[in-house]
Design a protein around this motif. Structure first.
Motif, PDB file in Angstrom:
ATOM      1  N   ALA A  52      27.511 -53.970   4.997  1.00 16.10           N
ATOM      2  CA  ALA A  52      27.052 -52.588   4.880  1.00 16.10           C
ATOM      3  C   ALA A  52      27.421 -52.022   3.519  1.00 16.10           C
ATOM      4  O   ALA A  52      28.353 -52.491   2.874  1.00 16.10           O
ATOM      5  N   LEU A  53      26.677 -51.008   3.096  1.00 15.07           N
ATOM      6  CA  LEU A  53      27.020 -50.421   1.815  1.00 15.07           C
ATOM      7  C   LEU A  53      28.410 -49.803   1.894  1.00 15.07           C
ATOM      8  O   LEU A  53      28.829 -49.259   2.914  1.00 15.07           O
ATOM      9  N   LYS A  54      29.136 -49.894   0.783  1.00 18.09           N
ATOM     10  CA  LYS A  54      30.501 -49.381   0.700  1.00 18.09           C
ATOM     11  C   LYS A  54      30.502 -48.221  -0.279  1.00 18.09           C
ATOM     12  O   LYS A  54      30.220 -48.406  -1.461  1.00 18.09           O
ATOM     13  N   VAL A  55      30.807 -47.033   0.216  1.00 22.35           N
ATOM     14  CA  VAL A  55      30.746 -45.823  -0.601  1.00 22.35           C
ATOM     15  C   VAL A  55      32.153 -45.324  -0.893  1.00 22.35           C
ATOM     16  O   VAL A  55      32.941 -45.071   0.018  1.00 22.35           O
ATOM     17  N   ALA A  80      27.298 -40.071   5.707  1.00 22.83           N
ATOM     18  CA  ALA A  80      26.813 -41.370   5.247  1.00 22.83           C
ATOM     19  C   ALA A  80      27.319 -42.486   6.154  1.00 22.83           C
ATOM     20  O   ALA A  80      26.613 -43.463   6.425  1.00 22.83           O
ATOM     21  N   LEU A  84      24.119 -43.652   8.016  1.00 20.49           N
ATOM     22  CA  LEU A  84      23.651 -44.776   7.202  1.00 20.49           C
ATOM     23  C   LEU A  84      24.464 -46.045   7.416  1.00 20.49           C
ATOM     24  O   LEU A  84      24.168 -47.073   6.825  1.00 20.49           O
ATOM     25  N   ALA A  86      27.548 -46.589   6.512  1.00 21.10           N
ATOM     26  CA  ALA A  86      28.345 -46.918   5.341  1.00 21.10           C
ATOM     27  C   ALA A  86      29.814 -47.123   5.677  1.00 21.10           C
ATOM     28  O   ALA A  86      30.368 -46.468   6.560  1.00 21.10           O
ATOM     29  N   VAL A 301      23.784 -40.916  -1.647  1.00 22.54           N
ATOM     30  CA  VAL A 301      24.017 -42.205  -0.985  1.00 22.54           C
ATOM     31  C   VAL A 301      22.733 -42.708  -0.340  1.00 22.54           C
ATOM     32  O   VAL A 301      22.385 -43.898  -0.428  1.00 22.54           O
ATOM     33  N   LYS A 302      21.997 -41.808   0.299  1.00 22.53           N
ATOM     34  CA  LYS A 302      20.745 -42.189   0.947  1.00 22.53           C
ATOM     35  C   LYS A 302      19.737 -42.702  -0.075  1.00 22.53           C
ATOM     36  O   LYS A 302      19.041 -43.692   0.152  1.00 22.53           O
ATOM     37  N   PHE A 304      20.474 -44.000  -2.996  1.00 19.12           N
ATOM     38  CA  PHE A 304      20.987 -45.289  -3.467  1.00 19.12           C
ATOM     39  C   PHE A 304      20.589 -46.391  -2.508  1.00 19.12           C
ATOM     40  O   PHE A 304      20.137 -47.460  -2.919  1.00 19.12           O
ATOM     41  N   GLN A 305      20.741 -46.132  -1.221  1.00 22.12           N
ATOM     42  CA  GLN A 305      20.381 -47.129  -0.214  1.00 22.12           C
ATOM     43  C   GLN A 305      18.898 -47.476  -0.301  1.00 22.12           C
ATOM     44  O   GLN A 305      18.495 -48.597  -0.006  1.00 22.12           O
ATOM     45  N   GLY A 306      18.105 -46.499  -0.747  1.00 29.05           N
ATOM     46  CA  GLY A 306      16.664 -46.729  -0.886  1.00 29.05           C
ATOM     47  C   GLY A 306      16.266 -47.342  -2.210  1.00 29.05           C
ATOM     48  O   GLY A 306      15.083 -47.510  -2.489  1.00 29.05           O
TER      49      GLY A 306
END
Length: 357
Positions: A52-55, A80, A84, A86, A301-302, A304-306
């Motif tokens: 998963a993305l790490k924020v 997030a 998402l 995260a 963050v959203k 970035f995920q896109g």
């Protein structure tokens, strides 16, 4: 670039659909984008999925728990995580903020991407760190983009503060109000400028006391409730009915002074009537000027995920409800029509609010 999704919300509404706009707002630099406001969800207790993305998020001075600016950013981080999936990590700087760059590098070395610096003071540290880690995307709150992998998350504080000034002028029977700023720098002067303009738009002869707790460069003014209390006490003793603060954790002292004087105050950044835990202080908060840092963090963050990349600025203003007034407690419900009219004039360009006193 953020995708286009448009909608509307009333001033200060803490619920509504998330908005995203690709067109630059009036007064924004070319290439800026805008996003709108929406309340943040609580953090999920589910463990993040593998990969998963790490924020990562580095707080401004005062850290989590300031019930204002930093906490608003954390609410976006929690959202997030919840929406998402995260994995999140937050770090707080030393009391003097001297290790901001170290925090950013610590997050980068731990594999967090994207990374957000909360506060304009991160500007130069973000720039240096972004050059050292070109494959990581960064965002900085309250500062412009200064590298191809940096997104600037900026706010029209002067517009939201104008509405706070209108509300204060309409509610202050004596025509005497006050403003307490945490640090006398260009950012906090935007709050002062908007507030004074809003008050004067209703009562040209209003008396407005202004006090900054520390000079530019001394960030202790954002975490000195004792100084906030002393400043507000003087204003109330001199006849002010309402005091608006833009002083971070020092605002607690303003609320304490308001309670002792049996008068009113205006909070900032978050809906402080909800975030302040001291129940005896909640009722003195007439309204709060909402600065939707939570939305800025979550939308970044959203995006970035896109697949979005940095190098541009996202500006949150009244047009997209990036700033506004909280309505908790119902104390400004009776002046809603006048506040809505003032907001419309700003959005329509009939009123241009200066960012300088």
């Amino acid at each position: 670039m953020l995708g286009k999704r448009f909608g509307r919300m009333a001033i200060g509404t803490m619920a509504g659909a998330m908005l995203m706009a690709a067109a630059a707002c009036g007064g924004n630099t070319s290439g800026d984008t805008t996003s709108s406001a929406q309340p943040s969800a609580g953090a999920s207790s589910d463990a993040p999925k593998a990969g998963a993305l790490k924020v990562g998020l580095a707080f401004d001075v005062g850290g989590r728990g300031d019930k204002s600016f930093n906490d608003a950013a954390y609410a976006g981080l929690e959202k997030a995580k919840s929406e998402l999936g995260a994995e999140i990590k937050d770090l707080s700087p030393a009391s003097d903020g001297s290790n901001r760059g170290e925090l950013l590098r610590q997050l980068a070395d731990a594999g967090y991407n994207p990374i957000i610096g909360v506060g304009f003071a991160y500007g130069e540290d973000i720039k240096k760190t972004a050059e050292e880690y070109p494959d990581i995307q960064f965002a900085v709150v309250d500062s412009a983009s200064n590298a191809p992998n940096v997104t600037g998350l900026q706010f029209a504080e002067e517009q939201g503060s104008y509405l706070a000034g209108v509300a204060a002028a309409l509610k202050a029977k004596s025509g005497h109000v006050g403003f307490v700023g945490g640090v006398e720098n260009d950012l906090i002067k935007k709050f002062e400028a908007g507030f004074v303009a809003g008050v004067k738009s209703v009562k040209k002869d209003a008396k407005i006391d202004v006090k900054y707790l520390t000079p530019d460069g001394d960030f202790s003014g954002f975490k000195a409730p004792d100084k906030g209390k002393v400043a507000a006490e003087k204003m109330y003793q001199d006849g002010a009915d309402i005091v608006y603060h833009a002083a971070g954790d020092s605002g607690l002292g303003v609320f304490q002074a308001a309670a002792a004087a049996k008068k009113k105050a205006i909070g900032v950044d978050s809906d402080q009537r909800q975030t302040i835990k001291e129940t005896d202080l909640q009722s003195v908060i007439m309204t709060s000027m909402l600065k939707r840092v939570d939305v800025g963090v979550f939308e970044f963050v959203k995006a970035f995920q896109g697949g979005a990349k940095g190098g541009s600025n996202t500006v949150y203003d009244l047009k997209v409800d990036g700033v506004g007034l909280a309505t908790t407690g119902g104390e400004i419900d009776d002046i809603k029509d006048k506040l809505d009219a003032a907001k419309k004039d700003i959005v329509d360009g009939k009123i241009t609010v200066s960012a300088k006193p």
